[in-house]
Design an enzyme around this catalytic site. Sequence first.
Site, PDB file in Angstrom:
ATOM      1  N   CYS A 223      56.297  32.409  45.477  1.00  3.33           N
ATOM      2  CA  CYS A 223      56.266  33.550  44.559  1.00  3.33           C
ATOM      3  C   CYS A 223      55.028  34.390  44.859  1.00  3.33           C
ATOM      4  O   CYS A 223      53.931  33.861  45.040  1.00  3.33           O
ATOM      5  CB  CYS A 223      56.267  33.065  43.111  1.00  3.33           C
ATOM      6  SG  CYS A 223      57.775  32.170  42.668  1.00  3.33           S
TER       7      CYS A 223
ATOM      8  N   CYS B 189      53.841  24.501  47.473  1.00  3.59           N
ATOM      9  CA  CYS B 189      55.121  24.891  46.878  1.00  3.59           C
ATOM     10  C   CYS B 189      55.923  25.662  47.910  1.00  3.59           C
ATOM     11  O   CYS B 189      55.384  26.500  48.636  1.00  3.59           O
ATOM     12  CB  CYS B 189      54.898  25.750  45.633  1.00  3.59           C
ATOM     13  SG  CYS B 189      56.427  26.206  44.785  1.00  3.59           S
TER      14      CYS B 189
ATOM     15  N   CYS C   9      48.032  20.075  32.520  1.00  2.00           N
ATOM     16  CA  CYS C   9      48.961  20.779  33.407  1.00  2.00           C
ATOM     17  C   CYS C   9      49.047  19.994  34.706  1.00  2.00           C
ATOM     18  O   CYS C   9      48.040  19.816  35.403  1.00  2.00           O
ATOM     19  CB  CYS C   9      48.445  22.192  33.645  1.00  2.00           C
ATOM     20  SG  CYS C   9      49.540  23.230  34.625  1.00  2.00           S
TER      21      CYS C   9
ATOM     22  N   CYS D 209      46.984  30.262  34.986  1.00  2.00           N
ATOM     23  CA  CYS D 209      48.361  30.253  35.462  1.00  2.00           C
ATOM     24  C   CYS D 209      48.475  30.916  36.833  1.00  2.00           C
ATOM     25  O   CYS D 209      48.026  32.042  37.034  1.00  2.00           O
ATOM     26  CB  CYS D 209      49.236  30.990  34.453  1.00  2.00           C
ATOM     27  SG  CYS D 209      50.971  31.063  34.899  1.00  2.00           S
TER      28      CYS D 209
ATOM     29  N   CYS E 255      51.585  34.020  42.913  1.00  2.00           N
ATOM     30  CA  CYS E 255      51.104  32.658  42.668  1.00  2.00           C
ATOM     31  C   CYS E 255      50.345  32.136  43.883  1.00  2.00           C
ATOM     32  O   CYS E 255      50.876  32.105  44.998  1.00  2.00           O
ATOM     33  CB  CYS E 255      52.284  31.740  42.362  1.00  2.00           C
ATOM     34  SG  CYS E 255      51.809  30.012  42.108  1.00  2.00           S
TER      35      CYS E 255
ATOM     36  N   GLU F 253      45.592  19.815  42.495  1.00  6.16           N
ATOM     37  CA  GLU F 253      44.797  20.149  41.329  1.00  6.16           C
ATOM     38  C   GLU F 253      45.609  19.928  40.057  1.00  6.16           C
ATOM     39  O   GLU F 253      46.827  20.141  40.045  1.00  6.16           O
ATOM     40  CB  GLU F 253      44.318  21.605  41.396  1.00  6.16           C
ATOM     41  CG  GLU F 253      43.299  21.835  42.491  1.00  6.16           C
ATOM     42  CD  GLU F 253      42.859  23.289  42.618  1.00  6.16           C
ATOM     43  OE1 GLU F 253      41.733  23.516  43.097  1.00  6.16           O
ATOM     44  OE2 GLU F 253      43.632  24.184  42.245  1.00  6.16           O
TER      45      GLU F 253
END
Length: 347
Positions: free
Chosen positions: A115, A111, A104, A336, A118, A91
């Site tokens: 975290c 990933c 962005c 975010c 996230c 995305e």
Amino acid sequence: MKPNLLNCTYPELERFCSDLGEAPFRARQLWQWLWQKRERDFGRMTNISKGLRGRLTETAAVLWPEVLQVQASRDGTTKFLLALEDGQRIESVLIPEKDHFTVCLSTQVGCALGCTFCATGQMGLVRNLSMAEILGQILVAQEHVSGLETDVSLRNLVFMGMGEPLLNWENLRRALGAVHDPLGLDFSKRRITVSTVGVPGMLTELGAAGLASLAVSLHAPTQELRARIMPRAARFPLDDLIADLAAYPLQPRQKITIEYVLLGEVNDDLGHARDLVRLLNKVKAKVNLIPFHPSPELPYVAPDSSKVLAFEALLKSKGLPATLRKSKGQDISAACGQLRAEVAANE
């Protein structure tokens, strides 16, 4: 499989044209068609000879990520779901500002850092993106903007989508070369930001390359708290990270952006704010405060608005520049930490 020319740096494109028996200036023409005119059909590259256009069609390809879905937010933010050649999905997000657009960009499928606040981190890492896959997101965004009834252009690039950019440094470095090239995408360094949790050694590489501004995903003012909410990132000790940031090469008046997601009752009280001021006292920094937006899959709540304002006020009172960022695109999960593409190849 034919090579995708969007994976070529300019010197590599020159060698490709040379191998076809062409003069060096053909690479310059081809480069401009790829990046400035966003042309994918060799047959429409009109200042290139018909013979070369035929050989290019036989030996190479120009492949962008496929746009599977475009979602528009109430605030004008647009999220793109993109399919890659192997079926993986990523995305990217186009964000409207007052006089320009910012995009962005993702650098990895998923990933590895995990975290805890996230959504992308909950996917795990599938693989790195290639130069073509990174830059293809910019081409898609530019094409979308060109179809809008607006004179506002795409001006800013932020590498803070899916993935940790510095764990895909080689492909990111190659991509940034085309981004900066006046005959390529032609973005200035001050319009490009790379966001990282702070990867040892790679921060030095990024600083030495001088290809982008730096943003650091910090989110905690102590090693103990960072280890709790960012366990894998915290393997890189906070004291070492701060030392690297203090030594990071900056232009006059330039500052490192410190990103700090405020998690309700976790890292948002005035004690945390005071710790953050002390931590950054030797770093040329400005703080970007981002109130967390709750998601059913993540174990956190939004911070109280009065605590957010008090946190911001304390930083400013101590001389630490701080801004409160409104997280855009929340209604389409484009804010975010919310990017989480379904990965078709793993279904």
